[in-house]
Design an enzyme around this catalytic site. Structure first.
Site, mmCIF file in Angstrom:
data_model
loop_
_atom_site.group_PDB
_atom_site.id
_atom_site.type_symbol
_atom_site.label_atom_id
_atom_site.label_comp_id
_atom_site.label_asym_id
_atom_site.label_seq_id
_atom_site.Cartn_x
_atom_site.Cartn_y
_atom_site.Cartn_z
ATOM 1 N N ARG A 272 0.509 -1.135 0.067
ATOM 2 C CA ARG A 272 -0.045 -0.551 -0.518
ATOM 3 C C ARG A 272 0.790 1.159 -0.057
ATOM 4 N NH1 ARG A 272 -5.238 2.024 -1.076
ATOM 5 N NH2 ARG A 272 -5.677 4.256 0.703
ATOM 6 N N GLN A 283 7.575 5.872 10.001
ATOM 7 C CA GLN A 283 8.141 4.386 11.312
ATOM 8 C C GLN A 283 6.857 4.788 12.199
ATOM 9 O OE1 GLN A 283 10.155 6.899 14.428
ATOM 10 N NE2 GLN A 283 12.299 6.237 12.767
ATOM 11 N N GLU A 371 -12.676 -20.050 29.119
ATOM 12 C CA GLU A 371 -11.308 -21.160 29.235
ATOM 13 C C GLU A 371 -11.574 -20.395 30.399
ATOM 14 O OE1 GLU A 371 -10.266 -24.123 26.893
ATOM 15 O OE2 GLU A 371 -11.388 -23.911 25.677
HETATM 16 N N1 CAA Z 1 -5.299 -28.963 38.453
HETATM 17 C C1 CAA Z 1 -5.758 -29.793 39.483
HETATM 18 N N2 CAA Z 1 -6.083 -29.299 40.915
HETATM 19 C C2 CAA Z 1 -6.730 -28.344 41.080
HETATM 20 C C3 CAA Z 1 -6.137 -27.546 39.411
HETATM 21 C C4 CAA Z 1 -5.218 -27.944 38.865
HETATM 22 N N3 CAA Z 1 -5.423 -27.116 37.886
HETATM 23 N N4 CAA Z 1 -7.009 -26.419 40.009
HETATM 24 C C5 CAA Z 1 -7.438 -26.204 41.215
HETATM 25 N N5 CAA Z 1 -7.231 -27.116 42.024
HETATM 26 C C6 CAA Z 1 -7.461 -28.391 42.490
HETATM 27 C C7 CAA Z 1 -6.757 -27.477 44.360
HETATM 28 O O1 CAA Z 1 -5.325 -28.067 44.573
HETATM 29 C C8 CAA Z 1 -8.224 -27.403 45.408
HETATM 30 O O2 CAA Z 1 -7.900 -28.896 45.574
HETATM 31 P P1 CAA Z 1 -7.660 -29.413 47.864
HETATM 32 O O3 CAA Z 1 -8.934 -28.379 47.534
HETATM 33 O O4 CAA Z 1 -7.457 -30.253 47.764
HETATM 34 O O5 CAA Z 1 -6.837 -28.013 48.047
HETATM 35 C C9 CAA Z 1 -9.340 -27.954 44.881
HETATM 36 O O6 CAA Z 1 -9.233 -28.302 43.374
HETATM 37 C C10 CAA Z 1 -10.016 -26.819 44.717
HETATM 38 O O7 CAA Z 1 -8.786 -24.903 44.356
HETATM 39 P P2 CAA Z 1 -9.028 -23.574 44.568
HETATM 40 O O8 CAA Z 1 -9.502 -23.753 45.723
HETATM 41 O O9 CAA Z 1 -7.963 -23.064 43.443
HETATM 42 O O10 CAA Z 1 -10.590 -23.464 43.699
HETATM 43 P P3 CAA Z 1 -11.447 -21.809 43.897
HETATM 44 O O11 CAA Z 1 -12.850 -22.063 44.141
HETATM 45 O O12 CAA Z 1 -10.434 -20.728 45.125
HETATM 46 O O13 CAA Z 1 -11.445 -21.677 42.329
HETATM 47 C C11 CAA Z 1 -10.222 -20.711 40.292
HETATM 48 C C12 CAA Z 1 -10.122 -22.003 41.166
HETATM 49 C C13 CAA Z 1 -8.855 -19.980 39.811
HETATM 50 C C14 CAA Z 1 -11.270 -19.201 40.657
HETATM 51 C C15 CAA Z 1 -10.951 -21.248 39.231
HETATM 52 O O14 CAA Z 1 -12.382 -21.923 39.641
HETATM 53 C C16 CAA Z 1 -11.730 -21.092 37.991
HETATM 54 O O15 CAA Z 1 -9.934 -21.670 37.291
HETATM 55 N N6 CAA Z 1 -11.952 -20.112 37.490
HETATM 56 C C17 CAA Z 1 -12.515 -20.714 35.646
HETATM 57 C C18 CAA Z 1 -13.433 -21.550 35.209
HETATM 58 C C19 CAA Z 1 -12.726 -21.479 33.542
HETATM 59 O O16 CAA Z 1 -12.083 -21.556 33.292
HETATM 60 N N7 CAA Z 1 -14.111 -21.269 33.173
HETATM 61 C C20 CAA Z 1 -13.917 -21.727 31.563
HETATM 62 C C21 CAA Z 1 -15.091 -22.679 31.973
HETATM 63 S S1 CAA Z 1 -15.362 -23.600 29.742
HETATM 64 C C22 CAA Z 1 -15.778 -22.449 29.092
HETATM 65 O O17 CAA Z 1 -15.712 -21.199 28.714
HETATM 66 C C23 CAA Z 1 -17.209 -22.532 27.916
HETATM 67 C C24 CAA Z 1 -16.592 -23.404 26.546
HETATM 68 O O18 CAA Z 1 -16.531 -24.396 26.070
HETATM 69 C C25 CAA Z 1 -14.922 -23.280 26.253
#
Ligand code: CAA
Length: 389
Positions: A272, A283, A371
């Site tokens: 372009r 720049q 996600e």
């Molecule tokens: N892997 C394994 N275990 C995990 C983990 C992981 N990645 N993350 C947390 N855990 C475990 C923790 O170790 C904890 O275990 P213990 O109780 O035994 O210690 C337990 O899970 C609870 O963890 P948290 O206390 O950290 O949980 P929280 O309520 O504070 O939530 C959060 C954490 C990061 C906010 C989580 O809720 C989160 O990721 N939220 C976002 C959800 C999301 O991404 N949703 C999108 C859905 S899919 C979509 O978008 C549609 C589609 O079709 C594509």
């Protein structure tokens, strides 16, 4: 720059990257605008992707997959997303949110019954965690599953299910013991034929319009206990560990959008002319291109790094949440930065539907939301780094 210097790419990786690039440019790029406009689901090309092995790249061949590794997966996915991010998310959800969960947590019977058809691309898979009142706060589910003899009865409404209207099988997260909060969540494998299951409201969307997104509804839906994925109460951990893989997929999707938007901008800047010069000689444009290229390559390295962390976890069993969240956060925010700059570099034609640049801009936005939003990624990263909550 391709990451070749830092990552263990093999001939097989180059082959799948090239096959995905050729397919995406020949079959997907020419129809992407039409399907974006209509919002129709691109059944034909998705079925072709299944035949090419793209719908279950890391699933062993005995379960209908291609039996390749995580680097192969992100290389192929990046090429598909460069042509169309909507095809990309259908592929990502199928591979990561559906197949990975069953591979990791499913019984042998479940793998035979559910993994094989979805990994081979004959059926589409989906994942359903979100509800109208439980998005980022994914532990606060209200969809209930109540044990009844050898079955569970499911009631409730799930929302924002990618591929919800077209999926044959869905991994669904429900509450079996509300008083236990996250530890009361249980996962099930649902077939669309179950009485009491239905597809609800469709979501009209800003971007990735050719991917189908809807609510799904359960009304006294009787699900055999054999369909439970993992044990009662394990659902939250299953959901989170599966999302770690999904986030690598979304980071890759964003990388593909960034690559497409950058290349379009680079070519345009070299062609372009304005004020008797190529606009790339100004720049104001060339420094934008430099910033876009720098962030694009940084995203690529973070995506490949997360893919390697996931690959290592197959032997070490270690979590790769940190690498996945960093890749998703940076790559999705970069795709917004690059696609925004791409529209600006193109000027009026960038705003027009004559070029795919405006679509890259619309498609990029969702990568900062689904996600796990950028805010959730920052929360995951900071909690893992500080150990504080
Ligand atoms: N892997 C394994 N275990 C995990 C983990 C992981 N990645 N993350 C947390 N855990 C475990 C923790 O170790 C904890 O275990 P213990 O109780 O035994 O210690 C337990 O899970 C609870 O963890 P948290 O206390 O950290 O949980 P929280 O309520 O504070 O939530 C959060 C954490 C990061 C906010 C989580 O809720 C989160 O990721 N939220 C976002 C959800 C999301 O991404 N949703 C999108 C859905 S899919 C979509 O978008 C549609 C589609 O079709 C594509």
């Amino acid at each position: 720059m391709s990451g070749n210097e830092l990552f263990p790419f093999t001939e097989e990786h180059e082959m799948i990257r090239q096959a995905a690039r050729d397919f995406a440019q020949k079959e997907i790029a020419p129809i992407a605008a039409e399907f974006d406009e209509s919002g129709d689901f691109p059944y034909e090309t998705i079925m072709m992707m299944g035949e090419m092995g793209f719908m279950g790249i890391e699933v062993p061949e005995e379960y209908g997959g291609a039996g390749m590794d995580t680097l192969a997966y992100v290389l192929a996915l990046e090429e598909i997303c460069k042509a169309d991010a909507a095809h990309g998310i259908i592929m990502s959800v199928n591979n990561s949110l559906f197949c990975y969960g069953i591979q990791k947590f499913g019984s042998e019977e479940q793998k035979q019954e559910y993994l094989s058809p979805v990994a081979s691309g004959k059926s589409v898979g989906a994942y359903s965690l979100t509800e109208p009142m439980a998005g980022s706060d994914a532990g606060s589910l209200s969809c209930q599953a109540v044990s009844d003899g050898d079955d569970y009865i499911l009631n409730g409404r799930k929302s924002w299910v990618t591929s919800g209207p077209v999926a044959d099988y869905i991994v669904v997260f429900t509450m079996t013991a509300p008083e236990k909060k996250q530890k009361g969540i249980t996962a099930f494998l649902i077939s669309k034929d179950l009485p009491g299951f239905s597809v609800g409201k469709m979501e009209p969307k800003l971007g990735i319009r050719a991917s189908a997104t809807s609510e799904i509804l359960f009304e006294d839906c009787r699900v055999p206990a054999a369909n439970r994925l993992g044990e009662e109460g394990e659902g939250f951990k299953i959901a989170m560990s599966v999302l770690d893989v999904g986030r690598i997929g979304v980071a890759t999707q964003a990388l593909g959008i960034s690559g497409a938007a950058y290349e379009a901008s680079l070519n345009y800047a070299k062609e372009r002319e304005a004020f008797d010069k190529k606009i790339g000689e100004f720049q104001g444009i060339s420094f934008k291109l430099a910033d876009m290229k720098t962030r694009l390559e940084a995203s690529r390295l973070l995506v490949y790094n997360a893919a390697m962390a996931k690959e290592r976890s197959k032997t070490t069993g270690e979590r790769f949440s940190l690498e996945a969240s960093i890749a998703k956060l940076f790559s999705s925010e970069t795709s917004m930065f690059i696609s925004h700059a791409a529209v600006q570099i193109h000027g009026g034609i960038g705003f027009s539907k004559e070029l795919p640049v405006e679509r890259y801009f619309r498609d990029a936005k969702i990568t900062e939301i689904y996600e796990g939003t950028s805010e959730i990624q920052r929360l995951v990263i900071s909690r893992m780094e500080t150990g504080l909550r």
